[in-house]
Design a protein around this motif. Structure first.
Motif, PDB file in Angstrom:
ATOM      1  N   THR A  77      10.104   4.638   2.622  1.00 34.75           N
ATOM      2  CA  THR A  77       9.550   5.922   2.191  1.00 34.75           C
ATOM      3  C   THR A  77      10.379   6.502   1.050  1.00 34.75           C
ATOM      4  O   THR A  77      11.611   6.350   1.027  1.00 34.75           O
ATOM      5  CB  THR A  77       9.517   6.915   3.367  1.00 34.75           C
ATOM      6  N   TYR A 130       1.010  10.963  -8.290  1.00 36.51           N
ATOM      7  CA  TYR A 130       0.835   9.599  -7.810  1.00 36.51           C
ATOM      8  C   TYR A 130       2.184   8.942  -7.560  1.00 36.51           C
ATOM      9  O   TYR A 130       3.108   9.062  -8.372  1.00 36.51           O
ATOM     10  CB  TYR A 130       0.080   8.760  -8.837  1.00 36.51           C
ATOM     11  N   ALA A 190       0.963   5.539   0.236  1.00 35.80           N
ATOM     12  CA  ALA A 190       0.205   6.715   0.672  1.00 35.80           C
ATOM     13  C   ALA A 190       1.044   7.963   0.436  1.00 35.80           C
ATOM     14  O   ALA A 190       2.126   8.095   1.023  1.00 35.80           O
ATOM     15  CB  ALA A 190      -0.171   6.593   2.143  1.00 35.80           C
ATOM     16  N   GLU A 191       0.517   8.845  -0.411  1.00 36.03           N
ATOM     17  CA  GLU A 191       1.221  10.098  -0.688  1.00 36.03           C
ATOM     18  C   GLU A 191       0.766  11.179   0.283  1.00 36.03           C
ATOM     19  O   GLU A 191      -0.364  11.162   0.775  1.00 36.03           O
ATOM     20  CB  GLU A 191       0.928  10.589  -2.115  1.00 36.03           C
ATOM     21  N   SER A 192       1.648  12.132   0.506  1.00 34.31           N
ATOM     22  CA  SER A 192       1.309  13.311   1.298  1.00 34.31           C
ATOM     23  C   SER A 192       2.217  14.448   0.866  1.00 34.31           C
ATOM     24  O   SER A 192       3.224  14.225   0.178  1.00 34.31           O
ATOM     25  CB  SER A 192       1.458  13.041   2.793  1.00 34.31           C
ATOM     26  N   THR A 235      -1.954  12.870  -4.647  1.00 35.74           N
ATOM     27  CA  THR A 235      -2.019  14.103  -3.867  1.00 35.74           C
ATOM     28  C   THR A 235      -2.000  15.281  -4.838  1.00 35.74           C
ATOM     29  O   THR A 235      -1.238  15.289  -5.807  1.00 35.74           O
ATOM     30  CB  THR A 235      -0.857  14.183  -2.854  1.00 35.74           C
ATOM     31  N   GLN A 271       0.854  -1.177   0.000  1.00 37.24           N
ATOM     32  CA  GLN A 271       0.000   0.000   0.000  1.00 37.24           C
ATOM     33  C   GLN A 271       0.896   1.236   0.000  1.00 37.24           C
ATOM     34  O   GLN A 271       1.888   1.284   0.738  1.00 37.24           O
ATOM     35  CB  GLN A 271      -0.921   0.033   1.223  1.00 37.24           C
ATOM     36  N   GLY A 300      -0.559   4.656  -5.314  1.00 37.79           N
ATOM     37  CA  GLY A 300      -1.212   5.406  -4.257  1.00 37.79           C
ATOM     38  C   GLY A 300      -2.451   6.107  -4.786  1.00 37.79           C
ATOM     39  O   GLY A 300      -2.767   6.020  -5.977  1.00 37.79           O
ATOM     40  N   GLN A 301      -3.132   6.815  -3.887  1.00 37.25           N
ATOM     41  CA  GLN A 301      -4.366   7.507  -4.245  1.00 37.25           C
ATOM     42  C   GLN A 301      -4.114   8.864  -4.875  1.00 37.25           C
ATOM     43  O   GLN A 301      -5.019   9.436  -5.487  1.00 37.25           O
ATOM     44  CB  GLN A 301      -5.235   7.671  -2.992  1.00 37.25           C
ATOM     45  N   CYS A 316       5.988   9.533  -0.028  1.00 34.44           N
ATOM     46  CA  CYS A 316       5.281   8.299  -0.366  1.00 34.44           C
ATOM     47  C   CYS A 316       5.691   7.252   0.653  1.00 34.44           C
ATOM     48  O   CYS A 316       6.838   6.790   0.648  1.00 34.44           O
ATOM     49  CB  CYS A 316       5.627   7.845  -1.771  1.00 34.44           C
TER      50      CYS A 316
END
Length: 121
Positions: free
Chosen positions: A77, A94, A5-7, A115, A3, A112-113, A22
């Protein structure tokens, strides 16, 4: 399974900087190639750059000298440091990963989803 996850996205002025993160979970991605793509409204998704497990990198021509990829395998990361941002960099960014040591823009099987990055003029 991995999985991602971006931020770190947001609104920035022309010429500004942002750092995207990520974070990978599910399993260790030490041997995975990790990459960033982006998709602007009405446009196809495009490759931004990739970083291998040994930290070798590949960049799209349009970001060379402005964007920098990095990763910390111990932290699972990766980061995308974006400097001298332009309004045309506005897009959803992404993070992607693949179980391959090959760089490039193909065959990524984990995503990822996204950002949002918005650069105002």
């Amino acid at each position: 399974q991995v999985q991602l996850a971006e931020s770190g996205g947001g609104l920035v002025q022309d010429g500004g900087s942002l750092r995207l993160s990520c974070a990978a979970s599910g399993r260790v991605v030490t041997r995975c190639t990790m990459a960033w793509f982006r998709q602007a409204p009405g446009k196809e998704r495009e490759f931004v750059g990739a970083i291998g497990w040994n930290k070798n990198t590949q960049y799209a021509d349009f970001v060379k000298g402005r964007f920098t990829l990095s990763r910390d395998n111990a932290k699972n990361t990766a980061w995308l440091q974006m400097n001298t941002l332009k309004p045309e960099d506005t897009a959803v960014y992404y993070c992607a990963a693949k179980d391959s040591i090959l760089l490039g823009s193909r065959n990524y099987n984990y995503w990822g989803q996204g950002t949002q990055v918005t650069v105002s003029s």
